[in-house]
Design a protein around this motif. Structure first.
Motif, short mmCIF file in Angstrom:
data_model
loop_
_atom_site.label_atom_id
_atom_site.label_comp_id
_atom_site.label_asym_id
_atom_site.label_seq_id
_atom_site.Cartn_x
_atom_site.Cartn_y
_atom_site.Cartn_z
N ASN A 1 -5.76 -3.21 -4.17
CA ASN A 1 -6.88 -3.08 -3.27
C ASN A 1 -8.67 -2.90 -2.95
OD1 ASN A 1 -7.98 -0.51 -4.21
ND2 ASN A 1 -5.68 1.10 -4.21
N GLU A 2 -9.12 -2.70 -2.73
CA GLU A 2 -10.22 -2.69 -2.07
C GLU A 2 -11.52 -1.70 -3.16
OE1 GLU A 2 -9.05 -1.58 0.42
OE2 GLU A 2 -9.44 -3.14 1.62
N SER B 1 -8.88 -1.03 -6.45
CA SER B 1 -8.67 -0.94 -7.57
C SER B 1 -8.97 -1.00 -8.53
CB SER B 1 -6.86 -1.07 -7.28
OG SER B 1 -6.76 -2.74 -7.48
N GLY C 1 -2.78 4.02 -6.67
CA GLY C 1 -3.13 2.57 -6.41
C GLY C 1 -2.95 1.28 -7.23
N ILE D 1 -7.20 3.88 2.86
CA ILE D 1 -6.87 2.32 2.53
C ILE D 1 -4.83 2.67 1.69
CG2 ILE D 1 -8.92 2.09 1.82
CD1 ILE D 1 -8.02 2.30 -0.99
N ARG E 1 0.82 -1.23 -0.33
CA ARG E 1 0.09 0.23 -0.17
C ARG E 1 0.66 1.05 0.24
NH1 ARG E 1 -5.72 -1.30 1.32
NH2 ARG E 1 -5.82 -3.06 0.71
N SER F 1 -5.10 -2.62 5.37
CA SER F 1 -6.90 -3.28 4.20
C SER F 1 -7.79 -3.52 4.83
CB SER F 1 -5.63 -4.69 4.22
OG SER F 1 -6.83 -5.32 3.32
#
Ligand code: FDA
Length: 504
Positions: free
Chosen positions: A495-496, A498, A216, A96, A85, A100
């Motif tokens: 990530n959540e 991306s 990200g 974020i 991250r 995570s």
């Protein structure tokens, strides 16, 4: 705040060992080290993300002082199954960059040490490292090149890396566009750990994606080269507050039609809070012109010369954040940024308004029950001007022609026990009144409620990404996903929210 008990895993140990030839050990902080926690929380702005229930801290923090350290983090992360991250200013509205939501082993790359700003006054450009804050950028530009400024966000503690990656709305966008519209070059470390030193090396697609496609997803941007924009010697601020008894609802209703079509060197934004509307200006010029213009176009405000404060652009960017307190502080307080104190819990959401709301609708919004919120605030940022003349596909940020203004909803509360309520019920009420098909949102006001990725077969699925992605990026989302498919097919940077990889 207590970091979780040792999250070290064998892959984590291997990752840290792998870094050691390339990254000095004092730049790699593990949960046992005394500076781990202070560095972790140093730029987090939202108490929500250090509360034990939501925090899922990194197995270590890498604090690079040069590009090769970032490259090593990517190469070692790839080799040992540790994701990264990346954090620049830490202002992500869902946190974020440092946590995570999913149980995932990750390390954080905190770019705070990479914060140089190199201004070229002759060329009217600057190279700025991602870890710089907007305050550092503004200060460096104004000192090296009086007469030049940069159009980006209002809060000087926001980081360049995340802000420019996601767009960057500010009070000069009606004149000069978003921060991302003024990026002319960049350097990035890609998913293979290669350092791509300029846009030629990254190619048109990747260079397009990092100018608004959200941080990200595509790599770790080390620096941006930006175009600086002219600012006059004097700019004008005013702040006028109206209660409902003083015609706040009527003034906001009228503002919706006027603000997006004012001359583009005049921006009037509104904060609606506690049944009051506060109107704030940035005018690139002096008081007499702004009074004359608003006397004619928005007489409801009743602006007089006594409301004006004339100052330099640098004083302005400090004043709008610190208020009158800046009168007793040196302007280099804009450079102080990583000693923030954590206070409230926040939840942010956003909308774009294409058609003015009625007076009755505004009356409902002003009196919306606050349901336990300490504060519910709406920030209305007018578009129009330059924002309306950039084509939707020129950059990933698609909220251009036809947008009257952006709404940011901010609910704040004290303590971990309550959950946001004002913002959710008001957001439901607003649905028929704002942009549709899909209802749009601004990537930099990240909101995980609008959708998160599902990982299918080891990669984030395009179908799950579309749900939130088309709200941030509309028709540009597919191009972003195709670019992701080319530059990071294995979905290493994920990530959540991306951008998922897509292949034709
Ligand atoms: P942070 O470091 O948390 O990063 C945000 C995201 O970008 C994360 O996903 C992160 O991994 C990624 N990222 C960060 N650095 C990266 C890099 N170098 N390369 C690749 N990815 C990277 N917005 C706006 O448009 N106008 C405004 O006026 C404001 N004002 C404002 C005030 C306050 C108090 C807050 C909390 C937020 C704002 N914002 C804003 C929103 C802000 O633009 C948004 O949160 C940015 O993403 C913050 O960038 P940071 O680098 O600070 O965040």
């Amino acid at each position: 705040y207590m970091p979780a008990p040792s999250r070290a895993t064998s892959s984590g140990d291997d990752f840290i060992r792998c870094l050691s030839p390339d990254v000095p050990s004092q730049l790699v902080l593990t949960p046992g080290s005394p500076s781990f926690e202070p560095v972790l929380v140093s730029s987090i702005r939202n108490a929500r993300f250090v509360a034990p229930a939501t925090a899922r801290p990194p197995l270590c923090i890498v604090t690079p002082t040069n590009a090769s350290h970032v490259q090593a983090a990517v190469r070692c992360g790839r080799a040992h199954g540790v994701r990264l991250r990346v954090r620049s200013g830490g202002h992500d509205t869902e946190g974020i960059s440092s946590r995570s939501e999913r149980p995932e082993v990750f390390a954080m790359v905190d770019l705070a040490n990479l914060h140089n700003v190199h201004v070229n006054p002759q060329e009217a450009t600057a190279w700025v490292d991602s870890g710089a804050t907007l305050g550092e950028l503004y200060y460096a530009v104004a000192k090296a090149a009086p007469g030049l400024g940069f159009p980006a966000g209002v809060c000087p503690t926001v980081g360049v890396g995340g802000h420019l990656s996601g767009g960057g709305q500010g009070l000069m966008m009606r004149k000069y566009g978003l921060a991302a519209d003024n990026i002319v070059d960049a350097t990035i470390v890609d998913a293979d750990g290669n350092l791509l030193p300029d846009k030629k090396a990254m190619g048109d697609d990747l260079f397009w994606a990092i100018r608004g496609g959200g941080g990200g997803s595509f790599g770790i941007v080390l620096s941006f080269k930006v175009r600086l924009t002219p600012v006059p010697p004097t700019v004008t601020f005013f702040s006028i507050t109206r209660s409902m008894n003083q015609g706040a609802v009527e003034a906001v209703t009228k503002w919706q039609a006027v603000a997006p079509v004012l001359p583009d060197d005049l921006t009037v934004r509104v904060n609606v809070q506690q049944r009051e509307a506060n109107f704030q200006s940035l005018y690139l010029g002096n008081c007499s012109a702004v009074v004359a213009t608003l006397h004619e176009r928005l007489p409801e405000l009743g602006v007089t010369p006594a409301d004006c404060r004339e100052m330099s652009w640098l004083q302005y960017v400090a004043y709008i954040y610190f208020g009158d307190a800046i009168n007793t502080m040196p302007l280099d307080v804009l450079l102080l940024n990583r000693n923030l104190t954590l206070g409230r819990f926040y939840k942010n959401k956003s909308d774009y308004v294409m058609k003015a709301l009625t007076k009755d609708e505004w009356e409902k919004i002003f009196t919306w029950p606050n349901g336990g919120a300490l504060e519910g605030q709406l920030v209305l940022e007018p578009h129009g001007g330059r924002m309306g003349s950039i084509a939707d596909a020129d950059t990933p940020f698609p909220h251009r022609d036809g947008v009257l203004y952006n709404i940011q909803y901010v609910e704040s509360w004290n303590g971990n026990s309550s959950t946001p309520s004002w913002v959710n019920t008001l957001y439901d009420f607003m649905e028929p009144l704002v942009s549709k098909n899909p209802r749009a949102a601004y990537a930099n006001y990240r909101d995980l409620d609008i959708g998160v990725n599902k990982v299918v077969g080891g990669v984030s699925s395009y179908e799950s990404g579309k749900v939130w992605g088309e709200r941030y990026f509309r028709g540009n989302f597919k191009r972003l996903a195709l670019i992701k498919g080319k530059v990071d097919a294995g979905d290493y940077f994920r990530n959540e929210q991306s951008v998922p990889p897509l292949h034709l």
